[in-house]
Design an enzyme around this catalytic site. Sequence first.
Site, PDB file in Angstrom:
ATOM      1  N   ASN A  86      19.541  -7.162   6.961  1.00 12.56           N
ATOM      2  CA  ASN A  86      20.178  -7.646   5.592  1.00 12.56           C
ATOM      3  C   ASN A  86      19.962  -6.355   4.922  1.00 12.56           C
ATOM      4  O   ASN A  86      21.261  -6.016   4.427  1.00 12.56           O
ATOM      5  CB  ASN A  86      19.002  -8.110   4.940  1.00 12.56           C
ATOM      6  CG  ASN A  86      19.412  -9.486   5.207  1.00 12.56           C
ATOM      7  OD1 ASN A  86      21.181 -10.241   5.548  1.00 12.56           O
ATOM      8  ND2 ASN A  86      17.954 -10.671   4.330  1.00 12.56           N
TER       9      ASN A  86
ATOM     10  N   ARG B 249      27.553  -1.667   3.126  1.00  9.46           N
ATOM     11  CA  ARG B 249      28.804  -1.576   2.357  1.00  9.46           C
ATOM     12  C   ARG B 249      28.987  -1.561   1.373  1.00  9.46           C
ATOM     13  O   ARG B 249      29.589  -0.407   0.298  1.00  9.46           O
ATOM     14  CB  ARG B 249      28.255  -3.406   1.767  1.00  9.46           C
ATOM     15  CG  ARG B 249      29.070  -4.678   1.265  1.00  9.46           C
ATOM     16  CD  ARG B 249      28.851  -5.390   0.612  1.00  9.46           C
ATOM     17  NE  ARG B 249      29.638  -5.957  -0.533  1.00  9.46           N
ATOM     18  CZ  ARG B 249      29.107  -7.659  -0.567  1.00  9.46           C
ATOM     19  NH1 ARG B 249      28.472  -8.162  -0.101  1.00  9.46           N
ATOM     20  NH2 ARG B 249      29.655  -7.769  -2.220  1.00  9.46           N
TER      21      ARG B 249
ATOM     22  N   PHE C 285       0.834  -1.278   0.363  1.00  8.55           N
ATOM     23  CA  PHE C 285       0.444  -0.039  -0.144  1.00  8.55           C
ATOM     24  C   PHE C 285       1.038   1.391  -0.421  1.00  8.55           C
ATOM     25  O   PHE C 285       1.406   1.399  -1.130  1.00  8.55           O
ATOM     26  CB  PHE C 285      -0.874   0.068   1.316  1.00  8.55           C
ATOM     27  CG  PHE C 285      -1.581   0.970   1.400  1.00  8.55           C
ATOM     28  CD1 PHE C 285      -2.071   2.350   1.052  1.00  8.55           C
ATOM     29  CD2 PHE C 285      -1.310   1.804   2.400  1.00  8.55           C
ATOM     30  CE1 PHE C 285      -2.220   3.324   1.528  1.00  8.55           C
ATOM     31  CE2 PHE C 285      -1.834   2.349   3.417  1.00  8.55           C
ATOM     32  CZ  PHE C 285      -2.271   3.467   2.399  1.00  8.55           C
TER      33      PHE C 285
ATOM     34  N   TYR D 245      23.518   0.604  14.082  1.00 11.85           N
ATOM     35  CA  TYR D 245      24.537   0.186  12.870  1.00 11.85           C
ATOM     36  C   TYR D 245      25.287   1.417  13.364  1.00 11.85           C
ATOM     37  O   TYR D 245      25.737   1.466  12.308  1.00 11.85           O
ATOM     38  CB  TYR D 245      23.988  -0.219  11.480  1.00 11.85           C
ATOM     39  CG  TYR D 245      24.157  -1.626  11.085  1.00 11.85           C
ATOM     40  CD1 TYR D 245      23.330  -2.409  12.044  1.00 11.85           C
ATOM     41  CD2 TYR D 245      24.865  -2.181  10.038  1.00 11.85           C
ATOM     42  CE1 TYR D 245      23.389  -4.332  11.551  1.00 11.85           C
ATOM     43  CE2 TYR D 245      24.673  -3.341   9.837  1.00 11.85           C
ATOM     44  CZ  TYR D 245      24.490  -4.367  10.953  1.00 11.85           C
ATOM     45  OH  TYR D 245      24.620  -6.211  10.301  1.00 11.85           O
TER      46      TYR D 245
ATOM     47  N   THR E 161      10.946 -11.369   9.225  1.00  9.72           N
ATOM     48  CA  THR E 161      10.776 -10.143   8.251  1.00  9.72           C
ATOM     49  C   THR E 161      11.326  -8.990   8.825  1.00  9.72           C
ATOM     50  O   THR E 161      12.635  -8.172   8.229  1.00  9.72           O
ATOM     51  CB  THR E 161       9.220  -9.709   7.654  1.00  9.72           C
ATOM     52  OG1 THR E 161       9.500 -11.303   7.051  1.00  9.72           O
ATOM     53  CG2 THR E 161       9.864  -8.732   6.342  1.00  9.72           C
TER      54      THR E 161
ATOM     55  N   TYR F 188       4.432  -8.382  15.531  1.00 10.56           N
ATOM     56  CA  TYR F 188       5.349  -7.253  14.982  1.00 10.56           C
ATOM     57  C   TYR F 188       5.951  -5.973  16.104  1.00 10.56           C
ATOM     58  O   TYR F 188       6.634  -5.043  14.875  1.00 10.56           O
ATOM     59  CB  TYR F 188       3.988  -6.331  15.010  1.00 10.56           C
ATOM     60  CG  TYR F 188       3.529  -5.301  13.902  1.00 10.56           C
ATOM     61  CD1 TYR F 188       3.836  -5.511  12.483  1.00 10.56           C
ATOM     62  CD2 TYR F 188       3.044  -4.343  14.179  1.00 10.56           C
ATOM     63  CE1 TYR F 188       3.829  -4.282  11.899  1.00 10.56           C
ATOM     64  CE2 TYR F 188       3.557  -2.905  13.319  1.00 10.56           C
ATOM     65  CZ  TYR F 188       4.116  -3.066  12.093  1.00 10.56           C
ATOM     66  OH  TYR F 188       3.993  -1.898  11.231  1.00 10.56           O
TER      67      TYR F 188
ATOM     68  N   THR G 198       1.967  -9.103   0.852  1.00 12.87           N
ATOM     69  CA  THR G 198       0.362  -8.642   1.032  1.00 12.87           C
ATOM     70  C   THR G 198       0.385  -8.085   0.063  1.00 12.87           C
ATOM     71  O   THR G 198      -0.653  -7.161   0.178  1.00 12.87           O
ATOM     72  CB  THR G 198       0.315  -7.927   2.676  1.00 12.87           C
ATOM     73  OG1 THR G 198       1.708  -6.916   3.300  1.00 12.87           O
ATOM     74  CG2 THR G 198       0.214  -8.983   3.647  1.00 12.87           C
TER      75      THR G 198
END
Length: 316
Positions: A98, A105, A12, A158, A91, A144, A36
């Site tokens: 990831n 990088r 969405f 990070y 996720t 969630y 979704t």
Amino acid sequence: MKRILITGGAGFIGSHLCDRLIREGHEVICLDNYFTGSKRNIVHLLDNPFFELVRHDVTHPYFVEVDEIYNLACPASPVHYQYNSIKTIKTSVMGAINMLGLAKRIKAKILQASTSEVYGDPLVHPQPEAYWGNVNPIGIRSCYDEGKRCAESLFFNYHRQNQVNIRVIRIFNTYGPRMHPNDGRVVSNFIVQALQNKPITIFGDGTQTRSFQYVDDLLEGMIRMMDAPNDFIGPVNLGNPHEFSMLELAREVLDLTGSKSKIEHLPLPQDDPTQRQPDISLAQERLNNWQPRVQLREGLTKTIEYFDHLLKENQK
Ligand code: NAD
Ligand code: UDP
């Protein structure tokens, strides 16, 4: 012209972001696993040479050379994120690892779509960014809420440890065209029910509140945040401070659709937050006076038009 990766780009919010960034002259790579989201949301962009579509799951590493990453991949509706709760955590958490690894990088700037859910069932009202929240770490919403909280932690770690250029936004309930008709969130549920003259399902007594933001207002804030000076990384709330109860929302939808639907009360799901309203003073101060422009009736009218058209198309 920048090259920009949008994870969750067929969803969405992501599909509207693809449209807007393409319109602004950028090159967009839209990555999605279609859990979704849907190709239908971005099909009109497929002929554009500056738009690329990639079927990929963010729980697996992905490599591409881009200037900016908007990390939106994650189901957002309670019905869908609870359908496979472990996958939702993966996720949020592995997706963040990831994408942050990629940003590190290739030295890209990366924005995380976090959520007002990090405040849980808030005891401070309205919610400023400095509030740490009230989240049940083992409840049915925790896949969630805690996934998104862990992702925020990863972003800041990070940044501190590897100097990744991050941005974190906390999005409050956002609605508009291209929500999935079976999405399960309250605005799309009420509109689809009203248009079909089916009962409007209010969970609990309907006194719980949310503050609903139209998608165009969110996009403006999101892009301003990505473009903000490097000393402002967030987290920043993006939402419309006008607060409504679910009963008030149901009445607005009934009024605007002229529907014959009756209101039906169903049990309140576990840990359903009782109130939610963003304090947006930080966004106003740091994002060039950003504030939502579209009020509920106007946004609902546009969303109703979209669903009305969609339901008629589906009947053909
Ligand atoms: P959505 O469900 O329409 O979009 C999410 C997209 O991510 C979908 O296209 C889905 O297929 C994709 N996706 C899910 N898991 C994936 C995976 N493992 N790999 C790749 N793609 C995956 O929801 P939305 O409302 O557009 O939400 C977008 C983002 O904004 C989400 O991260 C959500 O948590 C956040 N957010 C949304 C709201 C809101 O009210 N809409 C509020 C707070 C935060
Ligand atoms: N809700 C409702 N009827 C529905 C769907 C949701 O009354 O058909 C309520 C839900 O219990 C919650 C509010 O609407 O109090 C917002 O729910 P949604 O799933 O849209 O988002 P979230 O709870 O994550 O803010």
